[in-house]
Structures are given as structure tokens and as C-alpha cells.
Design an enzyme around this catalytic site. Structure first.
Site, PDB file in Angstrom:
ATOM      1  N   ASP A  73       0.867  -1.167   0.000  1.00 52.25           N
ATOM      2  CA  ASP A  73       0.000   0.000   0.000  1.00 52.25           C
ATOM      3  C   ASP A  73       0.912   1.227   0.000  1.00 52.25           C
ATOM      4  O   ASP A  73       2.072   1.120   0.382  1.00 52.25           O
ATOM      5  CB  ASP A  73      -0.850  -0.084   1.275  1.00 52.25           C
ATOM      6  CG  ASP A  73      -1.501   1.224   1.605  1.00 52.25           C
ATOM      7  OD1 ASP A  73      -2.270   1.698   0.771  1.00 52.25           O
ATOM      8  OD2 ASP A  73      -1.247   1.762   2.699  1.00 52.25           O
TER       9      ASP A  73
HETATM   10  P1  ADP Z   1      -3.343   4.235  -0.046  1.00 43.21           P
HETATM   11  O1  ADP Z   1      -4.216   3.204  -0.656  1.00 43.21           O
HETATM   12  O2  ADP Z   1      -2.099   4.486  -0.827  1.00 43.21           O
HETATM   13  O3  ADP Z   1      -3.041   4.035   1.404  1.00 43.21           O
HETATM   14  P2  ADP Z   1      -5.578   5.968   0.464  1.00 43.21           P
HETATM   15  O4  ADP Z   1      -6.626   5.434  -0.431  1.00 43.21           O
HETATM   16  O5  ADP Z   1      -5.641   5.656   1.891  1.00 43.21           O
HETATM   17  O6  ADP Z   1      -4.138   5.620  -0.135  1.00 43.21           O
HETATM   18  O7  ADP Z   1      -5.544   7.537   0.287  1.00 43.21           O
HETATM   19  C1  ADP Z   1      -5.347   8.097  -0.972  1.00 43.21           C
HETATM   20  C2  ADP Z   1      -5.618   9.576  -0.955  1.00 43.21           C
HETATM   21  O8  ADP Z   1      -6.960   9.818  -0.543  1.00 43.21           O
HETATM   22  C3  ADP Z   1      -4.772  10.373  -0.018  1.00 43.21           C
HETATM   23  O9  ADP Z   1      -3.549  10.739  -0.556  1.00 43.21           O
HETATM   24  C4  ADP Z   1      -5.652  11.597   0.237  1.00 43.21           C
HETATM   25  O10 ADP Z   1      -5.511  12.510  -0.794  1.00 43.21           O
HETATM   26  C5  ADP Z   1      -7.046  11.020   0.170  1.00 43.21           C
HETATM   27  N1  ADP Z   1      -7.589  10.726   1.500  1.00 43.21           N
HETATM   28  C6  ADP Z   1      -8.014   9.532   1.959  1.00 43.21           C
HETATM   29  N2  ADP Z   1      -8.486   9.616   3.207  1.00 43.21           N
HETATM   30  C7  ADP Z   1      -8.328  10.899   3.577  1.00 43.21           C
HETATM   31  C8  ADP Z   1      -8.634  11.634   4.767  1.00 43.21           C
HETATM   32  N3  ADP Z   1      -9.144  11.067   5.864  1.00 43.21           N
HETATM   33  N4  ADP Z   1      -8.334  12.931   4.778  1.00 43.21           N
HETATM   34  C9  ADP Z   1      -7.796  13.502   3.720  1.00 43.21           C
HETATM   35  N5  ADP Z   1      -7.501  12.888   2.591  1.00 43.21           N
HETATM   36  C10 ADP Z   1      -7.763  11.614   2.494  1.00 43.21           C
HETATM   37 MG    MG Z   2      -2.762   3.245   3.355  1.00 46.15          MG
END
Ligand code: ADP
Ligand code: MG
Length: 458
Positions: free
Chosen positions: A80
Site C-alpha cells: 500500500d
Molecule cells: P493508499 O491506498 O495508498 O493508502 P488511500 O486510499 O488511503 O491511499 O488515500 C489516498 C488519498 O486519498 C490520499 O492521498 C488523500 O488525498 C485522500 N484521503 C483519503 N483519506 C483521507 C482523509 N481522511 N483525509 C484527507 N484525505 C484523504
Molecule cells: Mg494506506
């Protein structure tokens, strides 16, 4: 049952061959004692126990022995991005306010992010706490995977997240849209804050790949593993990170997509190790051959995983795989030794060497041999404590020297234990041979005495 069979057959053969009841019983008992499969039974659990202990010592919580064994055959690593490859506690590097003041922006964002367990929520909440801002309770909180969140605060719609989210919930005027797009292009991670249908401002977050993650990815590559990043984040942010690490990636994936990617790899015959921290990783962690959660990650990720990296250091994932391999090797060695003891001692106990060399085994020594075989299996398993997991911090020359010294003493320990093992085995074999040959003298006397006394009676 096989052992019982062998014992019975040996007993019967010697009895029929006319060596007398006591001799045949002796043989039968020896076989039973010597073939007690304690060492065979110990081989796997002891290695797993020492292995999981060693893992825990290094901040890797492996939930089952099975997971540790599975780690040995992993060939594909799925990672991830946010919170796994990038820091679990990112920093805010810039705050830009469009309307109202900075504290107001932080308070609105933090009030909403309080509900979230996403790594990007942490620095905003921390900033609000640092400034002792009063946070309000939000309603209708909704996490939007890969984008951010929406909620209502004092009757107003609030949204915190990336550009995609903002574009989806607001209709921005030309000028604001251009400013926002420019900010998002210049910085890989920008958190926009919207309130009451207006863009209030944004935070630039330093969500960069950690040094540990870089090292871990390089080590995985050196181990000839396929490394792929699966992220809910946008293409731009994903590509930057993937290129920096030189790995394949898949961007904009929803939780179910992460899951189906894992399934796709599994179906193509690959053994996957998935490492993640978020709610969106949980299904994939469950589906993976081995699922591993970052310790500071969300509860649901930790719950779904087979192992947890307590120190939030991706290098520990490499260490865990190395340990898994060492444990499997150790189990094989243990099984070999346990099997070897039985393979040598069962025929000996059956008395195959009695006729050519007069060598026979006393059941007492048989039981001693069995305990010794268990002892050597346990000692061999304890050797796992000497495995290097390769997560020694070498920040300066001094500690480097210290680590080198540690490795040297470990090697010496290793040699000492191996030689102890060999000496024990050697002494035991010599002891056995000498005692057994003494003993067969006794056995020879019994029939003689028997013959003599029956003569005397006549
Ligand atoms: P990954 O799968 O790489 O862990 P996520 O799907 O968790 O990534 O998050 C991807 C993007 O979604 C973040 O870079 C951010 O821009 C946005 N995002 C997700 N959750 C939040 C949150 N709680 N607050 C702000 N931005 C968020
Ligand atoms: Mg993550």
C-alpha cells in the site's frame, strides 16, 4: 501402529529364532522405546515457537506459526502507499488560506478528521492540538476511499481531501479551480478543505517515501521478489512514488480492487505478501497468502492481518520473510535429525547387528537416546535466535562497529552451539556402542548359564 508392528515382528522373529522369551521381550521393548517419535513431534512446534519469539523480539507480531511458515515461500510483495511506503505520521509543510483565518481552517479540518483513522488525518489533528483549538463535533461523517471525507459541521457541508473529491462536491469558479489544480500539480499530496460550498484553503503534506521503505523495497528486489504498489491515491502521486522506487503500481484502486488484485496474483500461482495500514487494505490483507499490517495502522487492518509490524518499519517485513525462511530450513534440519535417530536406532534396537557383531541395545539406553534426540532438536531450534533480521540501525560509524562486533559474537555463539551439538551426538554414539557391546556380553552369559543349569539338573 507401524512402530508396534515393527516391535511385534522383531519380538516374534527373535522368539521363533530360539533366543528365548526374555531376549525377545527385551528387543520388543527397545524398539518401542527407541521409536518414540518425540523428536519428530517436537521438530516443527519448537522451531515455530523460537521463531515467533525471535520475531516478537524484533517488533514483528506473528499471529500464528502457520503464517511464519508461509512467509518462507512468498514471491510477490504487494504494498500500500499512504502509511506503508510513506511515513505514518506525515508533516504539514505549507498551509494556504483562501477565506477566514488559518486557525479556522485548521479547526474545521481537524474537527472532521477526528473521525478518520487515515494517516493524513494525524498531522492536522496534531496541529489543532498544538494550537489548542476548540474542535467541534461533526455529523454525517463519510469516508470516501481514495479521496477523503465529507461531513456536516454546524449545518454546513464540509469536505477534506484531494482535488478529485473537491471537484466532485463543489462547483468551483475558474480562478479557484486553476489555483487548486496548480497546487495539486506542484505537490503530490494536497489536502483541500471545503466548507459551506466554498474552498477554504489547503494543506501541503509531505507524504514522501521513507528511507526504511526504500531499503526494504531494494531488499525485496534483491531477493528476486515481484514488488507492486497498490494505492487508492491518484495516478500522479502514485507514479511519483513508484518511479522513485522502481516498482510497478496500480493507482486509484478501491478496497475491492486491492482485494481482486490479490486474488488475481493468487490465481496466477503466486504467493503474495500484502502489507497495508488502512481500512481500504483490510479485504486485501485477508485475501493475501500472508497479510501484514503496519502497527500504527487502523484497527481493522491489524485485525485482518496475519502479522503486525509494531515498529512501523517496512524493513521488518523483509526481516520477517528472512526469519520465515530460516524457520523452514530449521524445521527441515530438525526433521532430518529426528528421522535420522529413528532410522539408525530402530534397526539397532531390532538387533540387526546382534548376529554379525554382537551389538544390542538396552531399552534404558534407548530411552536416553530418545531424550538426546529431543534435546538436539530443541538446541537446533534455539539456533534460530542467532538469525540476523538485518534491521540494525547503522546511523554512524560507532554503531556500525558495534553491529559488526555483535555479528561476530553471534557467529561465535553459532559455532559453539553447533560444536556442542556435534559433541553431544558423538559422545552419545560412542557411549551407546561401548555400553551396548558390554551388554551383549551379559546377554551371551544368560543363555550359557541357562544351558549350564539345565545340564546340572540333568
Ligand atoms: P493508499 O491506498 O495508498 O493508502 P488511500 O486510499 O488511503 O491511499 O488515500 C489516498 C488519498 O486519498 C490520499 O492521498 C488523500 O488525498 C485522500 N484521503 C483519503 N483519506 C483521507 C482523509 N481522511 N483525509 C484527507 N484525505 C484523504
Ligand atoms: Mg494506506
Amino acid at each position: 501402529p507401524v512402530v508396534m508392528g515393527i516391535a511385534l515382528i522383531a519380538f516374534a522373529v527373535w522368539l521363533i529364532a530360539g533366543y528365548g522369551m526374555s531376549f525377545a521381550v527385551n528387543i520388543g521393548v527397545s524398539v518401542l522405546v527407541v521409536s518414540c517419535p518425540c523428536a519428530l513431534g517436537l521438530a516443527t512446534p519448537v522451531a515455530l515457537m523460537v521463531g515467533t519469539g525471535k520475531a516478537a523480539e524484533n517488533g514483528i507480531l506473528v499471529k500464528s506459526g502457520e503464517a511464519l511458515q508461509k512467509l518462507a515461500s512468498v514471491d510477490t510483495v504487494l504494498l500500500d502507499k499512504t502509511g506503508t511506503l510513506t511515513a505514518n505520521k506525515p508533516k504539514i509543510t505549507k498551509t494556504v488560506v483562501f477565506s477566514g483565518d488559518e486557525n479556522e481552517l485548521i479547526a474545521v479540518a481537524a474537527s472532521a478528521e477526528r473521525q478518520s483513522s487515515h494517516p493524513l488525518a494525524k498531522p492536522i489533528i496534531a496541529l489543532a492540538e498544538e494550537r489548542k483549538l476548540a474542535l467541534e463535533n461533526v455529523e454525517n461523517y463519510k469516508a470516501i476511499q481514495g479521496q477523503g471525507l465529507t461531513a456536516t459541521l454546524g449545518g454546513e457541508e464540509v469536505a477534506v481531501g484531494n482535488l478529485r473529491l473537491i471537484k466532485g462536491v463543489l462547483s468551483l469558479d475558474e480562478e479557484t479551480l486553476r489555483t487548486a489544480e496548480k497546487a495539486a500539480e506542484e505537490n503530490p499530496t494536497v489536502l483541500f478543505v471545503a466548507c459551506g460550498g466554498k474552498l477554504k484553503g489547503y494543506f501541503v503534506v509531505e507524504d514522501t517515501v521513507t528511507e526504511q521503505a526504500k531499503k526494504a523495497v531494494n531488499e525485496f528486489k534483491a531477493m528476486k521478489m515481484k514488488v507492486v504498489m497498490l494505492t487508492g491515491d491518484n495516478e500522479l502521486a502514485a507514479k511519483k512514488v513508484a518511479d522513485e522506487l522502481g516498482i510497478d503500481y496500480k493507482a486509484g484502486v478501491l478496497p475491492q480492487d486491492k482485494y481482486s488484485e490479490v486474488v488475481r496474483y493468487t490465481e496466477s500461482g503466486r504467493k503474495t505478501l500484502m502489507v497495508g495500514d488502512g481500512v481500504n487494505d483490510a479485504p486485501a490483507l485477508t485475501a493475501a497468502y500472508v497479510g501484514m499490517a503496519i502497527g500504527a495502522g487502523t484497527d481493522i487492518a491489524i485485525e485482518s492481518a496475519d502479522a503486525v509490524l509494531i515498529k512501523n518499519d517496512l524493513r521488518d517485513a523483509v526481516g520477517a520473510v528472512k526469519l520465515g525462511k530460516a524457520v523452514m530450513r530449521n524445521i527441515k534440519e530438525n526433521l532430518f535429525w529426528a528421522f535420522f535417530y529413528n532410522a539408525v536406532l530402530i534397526p539397532l534396537a531390532c538387533g540387526v547387528l546382534y548376529i554379525p557383531f554382537g551389538v544390542l541395545m538396552n531399552p534404558m539406553y534407548g530411552s536416553a537416546a530418545m531424550s538426546l534426540s529431543s534435546v538436539s532438536v530443541v538446541l537446533n531450534a534455539l539456533r534460530l535466535n542467532l538469525v540476523k533480521l538485518g534491521n540494525n540501525k547503522t546511523e554512524n560509524k560507532k554503531s556500525e562497529v558495534r553491529v559488526m562486533k555483535e555479528n561476530k559474537t553471534r557467529k561465535i555463539d553459532h559455532i559453539i552451539i553447533i560444536s556442542m551439538l556435534s559433541v553431544i551426538n558423538l559422545v552419545f554414539v560412542l557411549f551407546l556402542i561401548s555400553e551396548v557391546s558390554k551388554l551383549c556380553g551379559n546377554f551371551l552369559q544368560i543363555p550359557k548359564g541357562y544351558i549350564y543349569s539345565s545340564y546340572a539338573r540333568e
